[in-house]
Design a protein around this motif. Structure first.
Motif, PDB file in Angstrom:
ATOM      1  N   ILE A 202      -3.313   5.790  -7.420  1.00  0.00           N
ATOM      2  CA  ILE A 202      -3.833   4.443  -7.163  1.00  0.00           C
ATOM      3  C   ILE A 202      -2.971   3.400  -7.865  1.00  0.00           C
ATOM      4  O   ILE A 202      -2.597   3.578  -9.027  1.00  0.00           O
ATOM      5  CB  ILE A 202      -5.298   4.312  -7.641  1.00  0.00           C
ATOM      6  CG1 ILE A 202      -6.217   5.176  -6.760  1.00  0.00           C
ATOM      7  CG2 ILE A 202      -5.762   2.854  -7.621  1.00  0.00           C
ATOM      8  CD1 ILE A 202      -7.671   5.166  -7.205  1.00  0.00           C
ATOM      9  N   VAL A 203      -2.666   2.331  -7.135  1.00  0.00           N
ATOM     10  CA  VAL A 203      -2.009   1.162  -7.713  1.00  0.00           C
ATOM     11  C   VAL A 203      -3.044   0.043  -7.791  1.00  0.00           C
ATOM     12  O   VAL A 203      -3.689  -0.280  -6.793  1.00  0.00           O
ATOM     13  CB  VAL A 203      -0.800   0.706  -6.869  1.00  0.00           C
ATOM     14  CG1 VAL A 203      -0.238  -0.617  -7.401  1.00  0.00           C
ATOM     15  CG2 VAL A 203       0.288   1.772  -6.868  1.00  0.00           C
ATOM     16  N   SER A 204      -3.224  -0.510  -8.981  1.00  0.00           N
ATOM     17  CA  SER A 204      -4.123  -1.640  -9.171  1.00  0.00           C
ATOM     18  C   SER A 204      -3.304  -2.919  -9.240  1.00  0.00           C
ATOM     19  O   SER A 204      -2.151  -2.905  -9.688  1.00  0.00           O
ATOM     20  CB  SER A 204      -4.935  -1.480 -10.460  1.00  0.00           C
ATOM     21  OG  SER A 204      -5.773  -0.345 -10.384  1.00  0.00           O
ATOM     22  N   CYS A 205      -3.882  -4.019  -8.788  1.00  0.00           N
ATOM     23  CA  CYS A 205      -3.143  -5.278  -8.744  1.00  0.00           C
ATOM     24  C   CYS A 205      -4.065  -6.441  -9.101  1.00  0.00           C
ATOM     25  O   CYS A 205      -5.253  -6.438  -8.745  1.00  0.00           O
ATOM     26  CB  CYS A 205      -2.552  -5.487  -7.354  1.00  0.00           C
ATOM     27  SG  CYS A 205      -1.464  -6.927  -7.184  1.00  0.00           S
TER      28      CYS A 205
ATOM     29  N   GLY B 245      -6.651   3.773   1.279  1.00  0.00           N
ATOM     30  CA  GLY B 245      -7.848   3.028   0.917  1.00  0.00           C
ATOM     31  C   GLY B 245      -7.546   1.730   0.203  1.00  0.00           C
ATOM     32  O   GLY B 245      -6.499   1.582  -0.445  1.00  0.00           O
ATOM     33  N   PHE B 246      -8.471   0.757   0.340  1.00  0.00           N
ATOM     34  CA  PHE B 246      -8.359  -0.545  -0.310  1.00  0.00           C
ATOM     35  C   PHE B 246      -9.750  -0.982  -0.748  1.00  0.00           C
ATOM     36  O   PHE B 246     -10.707  -0.863   0.013  1.00  0.00           O
ATOM     37  CB  PHE B 246      -7.767  -1.573   0.657  1.00  0.00           C
ATOM     38  CG  PHE B 246      -7.848  -3.005   0.175  1.00  0.00           C
ATOM     39  CD1 PHE B 246      -6.907  -3.499  -0.708  1.00  0.00           C
ATOM     40  CD2 PHE B 246      -8.870  -3.843   0.600  1.00  0.00           C
ATOM     41  CE1 PHE B 246      -6.969  -4.818  -1.158  1.00  0.00           C
ATOM     42  CE2 PHE B 246      -8.948  -5.158   0.150  1.00  0.00           C
ATOM     43  CZ  PHE B 246      -7.989  -5.637  -0.732  1.00  0.00           C
TER      44      PHE B 246
ATOM     45  N   VAL C  60      -5.428   0.050  -4.584  1.00  0.00           N
ATOM     46  CA  VAL C  60      -4.838   0.588  -3.365  1.00  0.00           C
ATOM     47  C   VAL C  60      -4.611   2.087  -3.561  1.00  0.00           C
ATOM     48  O   VAL C  60      -3.916   2.492  -4.500  1.00  0.00           O
ATOM     49  CB  VAL C  60      -3.498  -0.098  -3.037  1.00  0.00           C
ATOM     50  CG1 VAL C  60      -2.985   0.376  -1.680  1.00  0.00           C
ATOM     51  CG2 VAL C  60      -3.647  -1.622  -3.057  1.00  0.00           C
ATOM     52  N   ALA C  61      -5.207   2.908  -2.700  1.00  0.00           N
ATOM     53  CA  ALA C  61      -5.110   4.366  -2.831  1.00  0.00           C
ATOM     54  C   ALA C  61      -3.998   4.911  -1.940  1.00  0.00           C
ATOM     55  O   ALA C  61      -3.931   4.596  -0.741  1.00  0.00           O
ATOM     56  CB  ALA C  61      -6.442   5.007  -2.453  1.00  0.00           C
ATOM     57  N   PHE C  62      -3.125   5.726  -2.513  1.00  0.00           N
ATOM     58  CA  PHE C  62      -2.024   6.353  -1.795  1.00  0.00           C
ATOM     59  C   PHE C  62      -2.249   7.861  -1.703  1.00  0.00           C
ATOM     60  O   PHE C  62      -2.583   8.502  -2.704  1.00  0.00           O
ATOM     61  CB  PHE C  62      -0.695   6.088  -2.514  1.00  0.00           C
ATOM     62  CG  PHE C  62      -0.207   4.668  -2.407  1.00  0.00           C
ATOM     63  CD1 PHE C  62       0.765   4.317  -1.487  1.00  0.00           C
ATOM     64  CD2 PHE C  62      -0.736   3.677  -3.241  1.00  0.00           C
ATOM     65  CE1 PHE C  62       1.219   3.014  -1.392  1.00  0.00           C
ATOM     66  CE2 PHE C  62      -0.292   2.361  -3.150  1.00  0.00           C
ATOM     67  CZ  PHE C  62       0.687   2.018  -2.217  1.00  0.00           C
TER      68      PHE C  62
END
Length: 358
Positions: free
Chosen positions: A208-211, A244-245, A296-298
């Motif tokens: 997961i990337v957080s922003c 996912g978002f 944001v899920a990768f």
């Protein structure tokens, strides 16, 4: 046809993973924006392949050329054209799948849609296409800087390793201090070790990337179908491997009662603020002035260095062998891509908001 994004600040990208190069045309950038080529280069370096042991070993410097729209270091208001040449493509690595469909790739769907496909690295469906987005996102960031809007993304989860700290409790200046781009040094080491172990197992893993976007003024966004969070979701889901978002409290919010979830308003000088920010800085599809934050899920990278069952273009059963140079985990290189797409959305909606009222 699906290669352009935005309405006023609008980009169109072109190119394939193993073609001569990639590029982007940025239309709608206002005149007078200071264009710092060194900053664009720094952003490209954050996304480029071959930057560490836990990324693909393809060697691309991702250097770029600005062809138009910039004069004496400033945007002219005309289309900005940029190109990024490919220099280390090894197309022979993909000859063994010229008629085979790789599991969980776009090979089959592209073939069904077009009746032809570029099997060299996936062609247009390759994550290499995102180099053009990062270049455009750097221009968008320069525009946002004029309005004192900043964007910071970081890796918050790899597999089961999850950073539980809130972004407000992290020193986000540490994000670029390690190869996994996690601002918590201890967790970063665990993530790096874990990804390296997955790589040695000839496998892949997701994350997961957080922003967080800070400084976004209230009133940015559109009602109903073009809500700000809907456009952010579309932007993030357009990135390769995203599954996912969620923004604000996201899925965790379902566990709360309204009395706890509601963000209470209060007056802070000449500004209206909220005591909490479960809304993630957006209410009714329009920014409220608080931090906009999202995850944001990768998925795990689809290409694994193992044999997998599949079919070919004739429908016959075949064995697909993993070859070539690929990321064991995409999230470290996805950080600047997430930032770029966020910047493109905010730049576009900022310009739209300036046309909505006198």
């Amino acid at each position: 046809m699906g290669n352009s994004f935005g309405r006023i600040f609008r980009i169109s990208t072109f190119g394939e993973s193993h073609g001569l190069g990639l590029g982007v045309v940025i239309d709608g950038c206002p005149a007078g924006v200071a264009i710092d080529e060194d900053f664009i280069r720094e952003e490209m370096q954050r996304r480029k392949p071959g930057q560490s042991k836990i990324t693909t070993q393809r060697k691309e410097e991702d250097d770029f050329k600005i062809l138009s729209g910039v004069f004496e270091g400033k945007s002219t208001g005309t289309p900005i054209g940029m190109v990024i040449m490919n220099t280390d493509q090894k197309s022979k690595d993909y000859s063994h799948i010229s008629d085979k469909f790789r599991p969980s790739h776009a090979d089959y769907t592209y073939f069904e849609k077009y009746g032809i496909r570029d099997y060299r690295g996936g062609g247009r469906s390759s994550a290499r296409e995102t180099a053009a987005r990062v270049a455009a996102g750097a221009i968008a960031k320069m525009l946002l800087k004029h309005f004192e809007i900043s964007i910071h993304a970081y890796v918050s989860q790899v597999g089961d390793l999850k950073l539980e700290k809130n972004y407000r409790d992290l020193d986000l200046t540490l994000t670029e201090s390690n190869i996994v781009r996690c601002p918590d040094p201890q967790m970063a080491e665990e993530m790096i070790s874990f990804i390296d172990g997955v790589r040695k197992d000839r496998d892949t893993v997701g994350g997961i990337v957080s922003c967080v976007a800070q400084g976004v003024p209230p009133g940015i966004g559109e009602p109903v179908f073009d809500r700000l969070h809907a456009e952010l979701g579309k932007a993030m889901l357009s990135i390769n491997a995203v599954k996912g978002f969620e923004y604000g409290s996201g899925f965790e919010g379902v566990k709360m009662r309204g009395s706890d979830h509601n963000d209470t308003f209060y007056r802070d000088g000449d500004k209206v603020r909220t005591k909490t920010n479960h809304s993630g800085g957006i209410q009714g599809g329009i920014s409220n002035g608080e931090d906009i934050y999202f995850n944001v899920a990768f998925k795990p990278v689809a290409t694994i260095m193992q044999d997998q069952e599949s079919v070919n273009e004739s429908g016959d059963a075949v064995l697909v062998s993993g070859k070539g140079r690929h990321d064991p985990c995409v999230v470290p290189r996805a950080v600047p891509i997430v930032e770029a797409m966020c910047a493109l959305v905010l730049a576009d909606y900022l310009l739209i908001s300036r046309t909505n009222k006198l």
